[in-house]
Design an enzyme around this catalytic site. Structure first.
Site, PDB file in Angstrom:
ATOM      1  CB  SER A  22       4.747  -5.893  -4.740  1.00  0.00           C
ATOM      2  OG  SER A  22       3.543  -5.277  -4.384  1.00  0.00           O
ATOM      3  N   PRO A  23       3.836  -4.915  -7.783  1.00  0.00           N
ATOM      4  CG  PRO A  23       1.788  -3.850  -8.116  1.00  0.00           C
ATOM      5  CD  PRO A  23       2.406  -5.034  -7.453  1.00  0.00           C
ATOM      6  CB  CYS A  25       6.570   3.120 -10.561  1.00  0.00           C
ATOM      7  SG  CYS A  25       4.836   3.131 -10.970  1.00  0.00           S
ATOM      8  CB  ALA A  57       1.266   1.754 -11.763  1.00  0.00           C
ATOM      9  CD  GLN A  99      -0.760  -1.653 -10.050  1.00  0.00           C
ATOM     10  OE1 GLN A  99       0.189  -0.880 -10.182  1.00  0.00           O
ATOM     11  NE2 GLN A  99      -1.253  -1.986  -8.873  1.00  0.00           N
ATOM     12  CE1 TYR A 186      -0.332   7.654  -7.915  1.00  0.00           C
ATOM     13  CE2 TYR A 186      -0.498   5.408  -7.094  1.00  0.00           C
ATOM     14  CZ  TYR A 186       0.251   6.547  -7.316  1.00  0.00           C
ATOM     15  OH  TYR A 186       1.561   6.603  -6.936  1.00  0.00           O
ATOM     16  CG  LEU A 305       7.072  -3.154   6.114  1.00  0.00           C
ATOM     17  CD1 LEU A 305       6.885  -2.344   7.397  1.00  0.00           C
ATOM     18  CD2 LEU A 305       8.557  -3.177   5.733  1.00  0.00           C
ATOM     19  NE  ARG A 328       8.897  -1.070   1.189  1.00  0.00           N
ATOM     20  CZ  ARG A 328       8.273  -0.505   2.217  1.00  0.00           C
ATOM     21  NH1 ARG A 328       8.646   0.695   2.627  1.00  0.00           N
ATOM     22  NH2 ARG A 328       7.282  -1.124   2.832  1.00  0.00           N
TER      23      ARG A 328
HETATM   24  C1  LIG Z   1       9.774   1.886  -5.756  1.00  0.00           C
HETATM   25  C2  LIG Z   1       8.336   1.505  -5.512  1.00  0.00           C
HETATM   26  C3  LIG Z   1       7.404   1.639  -6.533  1.00  0.00           C
HETATM   27  C4  LIG Z   1       6.066   1.256  -6.325  1.00  0.00           C
HETATM   28  N1  LIG Z   1       5.185   1.295  -7.376  1.00  0.00           N
HETATM   29  C5  LIG Z   1       3.952   0.764  -7.226  1.00  0.00           C
HETATM   30  C6  LIG Z   1       3.106   0.566  -8.351  1.00  0.00           C
HETATM   31  O1  LIG Z   1       3.488   0.789  -9.498  1.00  0.00           O
HETATM   32  N2  LIG Z   1       1.854   0.081  -8.115  1.00  0.00           N
HETATM   33  C7  LIG Z   1       1.422  -0.249  -6.867  1.00  0.00           C
HETATM   34  O2  LIG Z   1       0.278  -0.673  -6.710  1.00  0.00           O
HETATM   35  N3  LIG Z   1       2.240  -0.137  -5.796  1.00  0.00           N
HETATM   36  C8  LIG Z   1       3.484   0.323  -5.957  1.00  0.00           C
HETATM   37  N4  LIG Z   1       4.344   0.341  -4.884  1.00  0.00           N
HETATM   38  C9  LIG Z   1       3.938  -0.301  -3.626  1.00  0.00           C
HETATM   39  C10 LIG Z   1       4.446  -1.768  -3.585  1.00  0.00           C
HETATM   40  O3  LIG Z   1       3.866  -2.540  -4.618  1.00  0.00           O
HETATM   41  C11 LIG Z   1       4.142  -2.427  -2.240  1.00  0.00           C
HETATM   42  O4  LIG Z   1       2.758  -2.545  -2.085  1.00  0.00           O
HETATM   43  C12 LIG Z   1       4.718  -1.654  -1.061  1.00  0.00           C
HETATM   44  O5  LIG Z   1       6.065  -1.292  -1.298  1.00  0.00           O
HETATM   45  C13 LIG Z   1       4.623  -2.439   0.242  1.00  0.00           C
HETATM   46  O6  LIG Z   1       5.261  -3.693   0.104  1.00  0.00           O
HETATM   47  P1  LIG Z   1       6.773  -3.938   0.643  1.00  0.00           P
HETATM   48  O7  LIG Z   1       6.796  -3.575   2.116  1.00  0.00           O
HETATM   49  O8  LIG Z   1       7.026  -5.412   0.412  1.00  0.00           O
HETATM   50  O9  LIG Z   1       7.678  -3.058  -0.147  1.00  0.00           O
HETATM   51  C14 LIG Z   1       5.668   0.759  -5.067  1.00  0.00           C
HETATM   52  C15 LIG Z   1       6.614   0.677  -4.036  1.00  0.00           C
HETATM   53  C16 LIG Z   1       7.930   1.008  -4.243  1.00  0.00           C
HETATM   54  C17 LIG Z   1       8.926   0.836  -3.124  1.00  0.00           C
END
Ligand SMILES: Cc1cc2nc3c(=O)[nH]c(=O)nc-3n(C[C@H](O)[C@H](O)[C@H](O)COP(=O)(O)O)c2cc1C
Length: 385
Positions: A22-23, A25, A57, A99, A186, A305, A328
């Site tokens: 997943s993207p 930052c 992003a 992204q 955003y 999650l 994560r």
């Molecule tokens: C450190 C961090 C940075 C993130 N940056 C972005 C981002 O750049 N673009 C985006 O669309 N979502 C971003 N997210 C959201 C994640 O891509 C993801 O959708 C979200 O963490 C839920 O998925 P997970 O439970 O597997 O972590 C970020 C999440 C985390 C934890």
């Protein structure tokens, strides 16, 4: 038999499996330029077996950055670093995605590891100064956030031009998949949501008006991004609060995106409206992917999650989504995909490390054969030796 490790073809791009990074930052860029950190960081997930690695992003303009540490593609000089990363990802079997986005009202914030709030005197002493932020309407995200100015006609023209130029640069950098960021409060989400879009011009008023700018950008990207390469859009399928964007709004948006030639919807949620009023346990956003997939002709990526190989397998095998993005959990375990392959019994029985980087896999296969001859380890064996 697993579905998670079936290759997945979309236009002329084939992902080796259904798992995407997943993207996320990292806030580690310098004036938008990637550093060796980014190559090592993203490289880990290609070596770790992910089908696709989506770069964070990436700002289409300096004022579209969340923080001073965001990666950017607003000038040609920024292409080189990203090209090195894209090339490494592809060389190591992953599909390279990126992204692109504009932070809008959530721009000009602290790097989260310095506090995750508005820029302070201490940040400014480090050179991180705030700038005037923009949004669909002049509404601050919350207390302590900067007051955005409403994006005017000139501003809209610039945003359209910035997205187009960034897409061209992403193409030059060698990416296979481009994802348009329309989520998480955003800029483009601020247009889509009735909570943050109070405009009375053609970019507001009703659902069609609120979708207008994101759709104009998506249409532009489809004209730039080659026919044989996939385009994804990340949406907040629902706002955090039930009075905001609903899943019905998002299905309508996705149907318009399908007409433009967008290939897949990356189904996130939230970012506007707190506290989050929907269920938020394991796999909490999968039902949104399921709705998009069942009510449109688009492919859907589920995220949120999803932390376990069997859970990811179920999402794909049930037909709820085509792809699963891991956030994560991948940060904790960059080898998540390789581990999942083993856990689901999808690895080659005789050489279980075939999917590992060949520099490592051949050696681990060799070790495995030796260990099989020895039988399982026990403390007594060691004592005897
Ligand atoms: C450190 C961090 C940075 C993130 N940056 C972005 C981002 O750049 N673009 C985006 O669309 N979502 C971003 N997210 C959201 C994640 O891509 C993801 O959708 C979200 O963490 C839920 O998925 P997970 O439970 O597997 O972590 C970020 C999440 C985390 C934890």
């Amino acid at each position: 038999m697993t579905r998670l490790f079936d290759p997945f073809t979309i236009r002329s791009t084939t992902l080796r499996n259904r798992l995407a990074l997943s993207p996320m930052c990292q806030y580690e860029a310098e004036d938008g330029f990637t550093t060796p950190y980014h190559l090592v960081h993203y490289g880990k997930f290609a070596l770790g077996g992910f089908g696709m690695v989506m770069i964070e992003a990436t700002a289409v303009s300096p004022e579209g950055r969340i923080t001073h540490g965001d990666v950017g593609l607003w000038k040609d000089e920024q292409i080189g670093g990203l090209a090195t990363i894209a090339s490494f990802l592809k060389r190591n079997g992953a599909t390279a995605g990126i992204q692109i986005g504009h932070a809008g009202p959530k721009a000009a914030m602290q790097r989260p590891y310095y506090g995750d709030g508005p820029l302070t005197q201490a940040d400014q002493a480090r050179g991180d100064h705030p700038w005037q932020v923009v949004s669909a309407s002049p509404l601050a995200v919350g207390e302590g956030w900067l007051l955005p100015t409403e994006l005017d006609a000139e501003g809209i023209a610039k945003v359209l031009a910035d997205f187009a130029a960034a897409a061209r640069r992403a193409l030059t950098a060698g990416f296979d998949v481009l994802e348009l960021h329309c989520a998480h409060g955003y800029l483009l989400n601020s247009f889509l949501s009735p909570i943050t879009n109070l405009r009375t011009d053609e970019y507001g008023v009703d659902r069609a008006g609120r979708m207008k700018l994101p759709l104009e950008i998506a249409r532009q990207l489809r004209a730039i991004w080659p026919e044989d390469k996939p385009l994804f859009v990340r949406i907040s399928a629902v706002d955090g609060t039930r009075s905001g964007v609903t899943i019905d709004d998002s299905v309508a948006f996705a149907k318009e995106l399908a007409l433009i030639g967008i290939d897949a919807i990356d189904c996130s949620s939230g970012g506007i409206g707190k506290p989050y009023e929907y269920p938020n346990g394991y796999g909490y956003q999968v039902p949104f992917a399921e709705r998009i997939k069942s009510e449109t002709d688009l492919r859907a990526m589920a995220v949120g999650l999803i932390v376990d190989p069997h859970q990811a397998e179920k999402v794909v095998a049930s037909g709820h989504a085509d792809l699963v993005a891991i956030g994560r959990e991948a940060l904790r375990e960059p080898n998540f995909a390789l581990r999942a392959e083993a856990a689901l019994g999808a690895a080659n029985h005789d050489s279980p490390f075939d999917s590992w980087p060949r520099q490592i896999g051949w050696w681990l296969n060799h070790r495995e054969r030796k260990i099989r001859q020895l039988g399982p380890w026990s403390a007594n064996d060691e004592a005897a030796a």
